[in-house]
Design an enzyme around this catalytic site. Structure first.
Site, PDB file in Angstrom:
ATOM      1  N   ASN A  45     -27.680  45.738  56.290  1.00 46.58           N
ATOM      2  CA  ASN A  45     -26.659  46.423  57.091  1.00 46.58           C
ATOM      3  C   ASN A  45     -25.267  46.071  56.555  1.00 46.58           C
ATOM      4  O   ASN A  45     -24.787  44.960  56.756  1.00 46.58           O
ATOM      5  CB  ASN A  45     -26.807  45.966  58.561  1.00 46.58           C
ATOM      6  N   TRP A  46     -24.659  47.043  55.902  1.00 49.11           N
ATOM      7  CA  TRP A  46     -23.323  46.800  55.324  1.00 49.11           C
ATOM      8  C   TRP A  46     -22.212  46.801  56.377  1.00 49.11           C
ATOM      9  O   TRP A  46     -21.071  46.467  56.069  1.00 49.11           O
ATOM     10  CB  TRP A  46     -23.015  47.869  54.273  1.00 49.11           C
ATOM     11  N   LYS A  47     -22.513  47.270  57.578  1.00 50.21           N
ATOM     12  CA  LYS A  47     -21.494  47.390  58.648  1.00 50.21           C
ATOM     13  C   LYS A  47     -20.289  48.176  58.110  1.00 50.21           C
ATOM     14  O   LYS A  47     -20.477  49.052  57.261  1.00 50.21           O
ATOM     15  CB  LYS A  47     -21.130  46.008  59.189  1.00 50.21           C
ATOM     16  N   HIS A  72     -27.168  48.263  68.041  1.00 53.38           N
ATOM     17  CA  HIS A  72     -26.726  46.984  67.477  1.00 53.38           C
ATOM     18  C   HIS A  72     -25.786  46.309  68.483  1.00 53.38           C
ATOM     19  O   HIS A  72     -25.024  46.988  69.168  1.00 53.38           O
ATOM     20  CB  HIS A  72     -26.013  47.223  66.140  1.00 53.38           C
ATOM     21  N   GLU A 117     -23.097  44.904  68.151  1.00 54.92           N
ATOM     22  CA  GLU A 117     -21.678  45.247  67.959  1.00 54.92           C
ATOM     23  C   GLU A 117     -21.359  46.595  68.608  1.00 54.92           C
ATOM     24  O   GLU A 117     -20.242  46.810  69.081  1.00 54.92           O
ATOM     25  CB  GLU A 117     -21.339  45.234  66.452  1.00 54.92           C
ATOM     26  N   GLU A 135     -31.890  40.389  67.330  1.00 51.12           N
ATOM     27  CA  GLU A 135     -30.707  39.775  66.719  1.00 51.12           C
ATOM     28  C   GLU A 135     -29.894  39.075  67.801  1.00 51.12           C
ATOM     29  O   GLU A 135     -29.079  39.695  68.473  1.00 51.12           O
ATOM     30  CB  GLU A 135     -29.881  40.832  65.966  1.00 51.12           C
ATOM     31  N   GLY A 187     -23.434  36.635  61.994  1.00 52.18           N
ATOM     32  CA  GLY A 187     -22.219  36.329  61.244  1.00 52.18           C
ATOM     33  C   GLY A 187     -21.693  34.925  61.436  1.00 52.18           C
ATOM     34  O   GLY A 187     -20.555  34.633  61.077  1.00 52.18           O
ATOM     35  N   SER A 194     -27.583  35.858  60.405  1.00 55.07           N
ATOM     36  CA  SER A 194     -27.358  34.832  59.388  1.00 55.07           C
ATOM     37  C   SER A 194     -28.568  34.609  58.480  1.00 55.07           C
ATOM     38  O   SER A 194     -28.871  33.477  58.090  1.00 55.07           O
ATOM     39  CB  SER A 194     -26.906  33.516  60.043  1.00 55.07           C
ATOM     40  N   GLY A 238     -26.990  41.143  57.363  1.00 57.16           N
ATOM     41  CA  GLY A 238     -25.728  41.870  57.352  1.00 57.16           C
ATOM     42  C   GLY A 238     -24.908  41.385  56.170  1.00 57.16           C
ATOM     43  O   GLY A 238     -25.009  41.922  55.062  1.00 57.16           O
ATOM     44  N   GLY A 239     -24.118  40.332  56.394  1.00 55.64           N
ATOM     45  CA  GLY A 239     -23.235  39.792  55.361  1.00 55.64           C
ATOM     46  C   GLY A 239     -23.932  39.568  54.024  1.00 55.64           C
ATOM     47  O   GLY A 239     -23.389  39.893  52.962  1.00 55.64           O
TER      48      GLY A 239
HETATM   49  P1  PGA Z   1     -25.387  38.781  59.644  1.00 50.82           P
HETATM   50  O1  PGA Z   1     -25.601  40.077  60.584  1.00 50.82           O
HETATM   51  O2  PGA Z   1     -26.539  38.751  58.684  1.00 50.82           O
HETATM   52  O3  PGA Z   1     -24.071  39.039  58.953  1.00 50.82           O
HETATM   53  O4  PGA Z   1     -25.389  37.585  60.528  1.00 50.82           O
HETATM   54  C1  PGA Z   1     -26.864  40.294  61.123  1.00 50.82           C
HETATM   55  C2  PGA Z   1     -26.897  41.352  62.190  1.00 50.82           C
HETATM   56  O5  PGA Z   1     -25.876  41.995  62.460  1.00 50.82           O
HETATM   57  O6  PGA Z   1     -27.986  41.562  62.781  1.00 50.82           O
END
Ligand code: PGA
Length: 221
Positions: A9-11, A97, A99, A146, A152, A184, A205-206
């Site tokens: 997930n590049w967000k 998600h 977010e 998640e 993050g 993470s 994500g990251g």
């Molecule tokens: P992250 O994001 O790997 O950057 O912690 C994971 C997620 O949004 O599920």
């Protein structure tokens, strides 16, 4: 043997120039995948067309997904992207998600509406939940667990705790065939999650932003 899902997930990151560099370094994805893994990339909307072209040009075994979807069908809904429009580029969609729930106040009701439209359009829904109590729509077959505290932060959940929640989600929602873990995830900790019986993949994500790290996650999963 379970078929693992690796969902990057590049967000709200990367433009076309960054994406060109990323795709140039992902050529050996088939070697990392082997036969038992499926990789899906979730770039932001403006990059989906380009990503689809790159995948076709380079014959990459990589699926695409959207990070969000309109709760309405095609029509007069300015600024929204409908399921049928997404289906031209992608096979998967992330729905709910944390977010989206936190910053855009998306409710279970809206998320159920989005899920319905996504399924109707033939998209595979990856429905995100923050704990085993979150309501999962009846037509969502893949769930991403998640926990907010792990996103993050560099502080992932423990594999044991994540596997327990994954198992509870499957027990409470018999339609759910796969539960992936997100929060993470890195190339160093990915195997500790994917080796757990009830965890069927990961949602980095990251760590998906760096092509080498993404490939290593796929390899180590
Ligand atoms: P992250 O994001 O790997 O950057 O912690 C994971 C997620 O949004 O599920």
């Amino acid at each position: 043997m379970k078929k693992l899902l690796i969902l990057g997930n590049w967000k709200s990151n990367k433009g076309v120039t960054d994406a060109i560099a990323w795709f140039a370094q992902i050529m050996h994805i088939q070697d990392a995948l082997g036969n038992e893994k499926t990789a899906v990339l979730f770039p932001s909307f403006p990059l989906l067309f380009f990503a689809k072209q790159q995948i076709a040009e380079k014959s990459l075994p990589l699926y695409l997904g959207a990070q969000n979807i309109s709760p309405f069908p095609k029509g007069a809904y300015t600024g929204e992207v409908a399921a049928a429009q997404i289906k031209e580029f992608a096979d998967y969609v992330l729905i709910g998600h944390s977010e989206r729930r936190q910053y855009f106040h998306e409710t279970d009701e809206v998320l159920a509406q989005k899920t319905e439209l996504a399924v109707q359009a033939g998209l595979q829904v990856v429905y995100c939940v923050q704990n085993e109590e979150t309501i999962v729509p009846k037509n969502a077959k893949i769930v991403a667990y998640e926990p907010v505290s792990a996103i993050g932060t560099g502080h992932p959940d423990t594999p044991e705790a994540a596997a327990t929640v994954a198992h509870l989600i499957k027990k409470a929602n018999p339609q759910v065939g796969q539960v992936v873990y997100g929060g993470s995830v890195t190339s160093r900790n990915v195997a500790s999650f994917t080796q757990m019986e009830h965890i069927d993949g990961v949602l980095p994500g990251g760590a998906s932003l760096d092509p080498h790290e993404f490939l290593t996650i796929i390899k180590n999963a």
